[in-house]
Design a protein around this motif. Structure first.
Motif, PDB file in Angstrom:
ATOM      1  N   VAL A 126       0.787  -1.069   0.175  1.00 18.06           N
ATOM      2  CA  VAL A 126      -0.122   0.093  -0.283  1.00 18.06           C
ATOM      3  C   VAL A 126       0.839   1.181  -0.209  1.00 18.06           C
ATOM      4  CG1 VAL A 126      -1.762   1.293   1.336  1.00 18.06           C
ATOM      5  CG2 VAL A 126      -1.902  -1.196   1.164  1.00 18.06           C
TER       6      VAL A 126
ATOM      7  N   HIS B 136       0.082   4.878  -1.063  1.00 17.94           N
ATOM      8  CA  HIS B 136      -1.318   5.285   0.003  1.00 17.94           C
ATOM      9  C   HIS B 136      -0.933   4.730   1.142  1.00 17.94           C
ATOM     10  CE1 HIS B 136      -3.663   6.615  -3.294  1.00 17.94           C
ATOM     11  NE2 HIS B 136      -3.251   5.612  -4.167  1.00 17.94           N
TER      12      HIS B 136
ATOM     13  N   ASP C 142      -2.918   2.531   4.817  1.00 17.37           N
ATOM     14  CA  ASP C 142      -4.096   1.665   5.255  1.00 17.37           C
ATOM     15  C   ASP C 142      -4.086   1.751   6.710  1.00 17.37           C
ATOM     16  OD1 ASP C 142      -6.128   0.032   5.734  1.00 17.37           O
ATOM     17  OD2 ASP C 142      -5.680  -1.639   4.306  1.00 17.37           O
TER      18      ASP C 142
ATOM     19  N   ASN D 201     -11.762  -0.347   0.810  1.00 16.92           N
ATOM     20  CA  ASN D 201     -10.850   0.875   0.883  1.00 16.92           C
ATOM     21  C   ASN D 201     -10.311   1.118  -0.510  1.00 16.92           C
ATOM     22  OD1 ASN D 201     -10.962   0.911   3.846  1.00 16.92           O
ATOM     23  ND2 ASN D 201      -9.339  -0.706   3.847  1.00 16.92           N
ATOM     24  N   GLY D 202     -10.067   0.147  -1.222  1.00 16.65           N
ATOM     25  CA  GLY D 202      -9.359   0.288  -2.643  1.00 16.65           C
ATOM     26  C   GLY D 202     -10.367   1.090  -3.758  1.00 16.65           C
TER      27      GLY D 202
ATOM     28  N   VAL E 211     -10.703   4.755  -2.722  1.00 20.05           N
ATOM     29  CA  VAL E 211      -9.643   5.498  -3.241  1.00 20.05           C
ATOM     30  C   VAL E 211      -9.501   5.473  -4.536  1.00 20.05           C
ATOM     31  CG1 VAL E 211      -7.146   5.631  -3.272  1.00 20.05           C
ATOM     32  CG2 VAL E 211      -8.094   4.779  -1.035  1.00 20.05           C
TER      33      VAL E 211
ATOM     34  N   SER F 289      -6.702   7.828   1.047  1.00 21.69           N
ATOM     35  CA  SER F 289      -6.748   6.733   1.718  1.00 21.69           C
ATOM     36  C   SER F 289      -6.497   6.928   3.041  1.00 21.69           C
ATOM     37  CB  SER F 289      -5.379   6.165   1.188  1.00 21.69           C
ATOM     38  OG  SER F 289      -3.952   6.811   1.388  1.00 21.69           O
TER      39      SER F 289
ATOM     40  N   THR G  28      -9.631   4.911   5.065  1.00 23.85           N
ATOM     41  CA  THR G  28      -9.171   3.723   5.952  1.00 23.85           C
ATOM     42  C   THR G  28      -9.236   4.287   7.544  1.00 23.85           C
ATOM     43  OG1 THR G  28      -6.777   4.770   5.808  1.00 23.85           O
ATOM     44  CG2 THR G  28      -7.479   2.711   4.296  1.00 23.85           C
TER      45      THR G  28
ATOM     46  N   THR H 233      -4.740   0.638  -8.556  1.00 25.75           N
ATOM     47  CA  THR H 233      -4.602   1.295  -7.019  1.00 25.75           C
ATOM     48  C   THR H 233      -5.594   0.304  -5.989  1.00 25.75           C
ATOM     49  OG1 THR H 233      -4.512   3.483  -8.008  1.00 25.75           O
ATOM     50  CG2 THR H 233      -5.486   3.153  -5.649  1.00 25.75           C
TER      51      THR H 233
ATOM     52  N   PHE I 206      -4.565  -2.707  -1.807  1.00 26.79           N
ATOM     53  CA  PHE I 206      -5.522  -2.529  -0.519  1.00 26.79           C
ATOM     54  C   PHE I 206      -5.994  -3.969  -0.369  1.00 26.79           C
ATOM     55  CE2 PHE I 206      -5.438   1.981  -1.654  1.00 26.79           C
ATOM     56  CZ  PHE I 206      -5.221   2.560  -0.303  1.00 26.79           C
TER      57      PHE I 206
END
Length: 328
Positions: free
Chosen positions: A74, A79, A81, A124-125, A128, A135, A139, A225, A229
């Motif tokens: 990540v 990004h 998390d 999450n992915g 974003v 992110s 998160t 991207t 995640f």
């Protein structure tokens, strides 16, 4: 018309980059060895380097080390998390609920825990990549929401009474080596191979280094991207399963602040917080350093509050070194 071949200059640049990377890795390893020697000399009867304590350190490293492998992907992609700790708790609870004696085969709680992790990572992915949410923000939201779901699903109490097969998943040994350490080594090797030797890994570096250039080169940036995640969520789900197995309970509060240790391992290991740079080897050393420091300070009788101060100072120093290195 032919231009002067730039191959020599390019090769020289590549060699300088490789040499600098090797020196940085070697420096990190030297610091780690010096830390181990210092704690060994300072510990009573040199007990720090006893075989039992070494195995204990390996066990203490394993969960955070596996989490850090996912966090590495990540952060290299540019990004962060913050939800992996909460994902550990929810995955552990979900796995424990279907790990009662005689109910389901062992594979079922494992798959349930992994599915929970992948689900959180996917949320999450997508947030974003396709929602345009930073992110850090999304998160942070899932950190809270997922922890709340874990508390609701479990009724606010640990889920116990797990099957012996499930309990043995993370508590056994192979040739005297804790099985948790073996899981960590295998996952670290796979993560390193994928990151350094595959097209996918090279694209992750490209994404973190310069997303615009990655898009121009034909990479589907949005889809790519999402993947780090998912990887982080998958490994957090695995950690939830392993932690529930090791502690014999699925606790809704398990994994609290684990995201901080994972980030610390990644940063200490030389992964740039701005993305596009880092190696699995450094992250492994970073995870080991965190466990070694915590274990050594426990042996020396340093209280947990001071340990938090020391850990925070180490993280800040690692980020400072990274910023200075980037500028130079």
């Amino acid at each position: 018309m032919t231009s002067a071949p730039p191959t020599a200059a390019a090769a020289g640049t590549k060699r300088r980059f490789s040499s600098g990377s090797l020196l940085k890795d070697a420096g990190l390893a030297i610091i780690f060895v010096a830390l181990v020697i210092g704690l060994t000399l300072a510990s009573p009867n040199h007990s720090f380097l006893s075989l039992n304590n070494i195995f204990l350190i390996l066990v203490q490293t394993s969960i955070n080390g596996i989490l850090a492998m996912g966090m590495m992907y990540v952060i290299i992609s540019g990004h962060i998390d913050l939800s992996v700790g909460s994902t550990v708790g929810l995955a552990g609870v979900a796995a424990a609920l279907v790990a009662m004696p005689g109910e389901y085969p062992l594979i079922v709680p494992i798959l349930v825990g992994l599915a929970v992790g992948v689900g959180v990572g996917l949320i999450n992915g997508i947030g974003v990549a396709y929602g345009g949410i930073p992110s850090f923000i999304i998160t942070l939201g899932t950190l809270t929401a997922v922890r709340g779901i874990a508390l609701i699903v479990s009724g606010g109490a640990p889920v116990s009474g797990l099957s012996p097969e499930f309990q043995g998943l993370a508590s056994g040994r192979v040739f005297g080596i804790p099985v948790l350490a073996i899981y960590f080594v295998v996952i670290a090797v796979i993560a390193a191979f994928v990151l350094r030797k595959t097209v996918f890994g090279r694209r992750i570096y490209a994404l973190g280094g310069n997303p615009q250039a990655a898009a121009v080169s034909g990479i589907n940036v949005k889809r790519l991207t999402v993947m780090p995640f998912i990887i982080a969520g998958l490994l957090a789900g695995l950690c939830g399963v392993l932690l529930a197995s090791r502690t014999f309970t699925g606790s809704p509060t398990a994994g609290e602040s684990y995201e901080l240790d994972a980030i610390a391992a990644v940063v200490i290991g030389g992964v740039s917080m701005t993305g596009g740079r880092g190696k699995a080897f450094g992250v492994v050393i970073g995870a080991l350093m965190i466990a070694v420091i915590a274990n050594g300070l426990d042996i020396l009788g340093i209280n947990s509050n001071m340990q938090m101060v020391i850990k925070g100072a180490i993280i800040a120093l690692a980020v400072l070194i990274d910023v200075k290195t980037r500028r130079d």
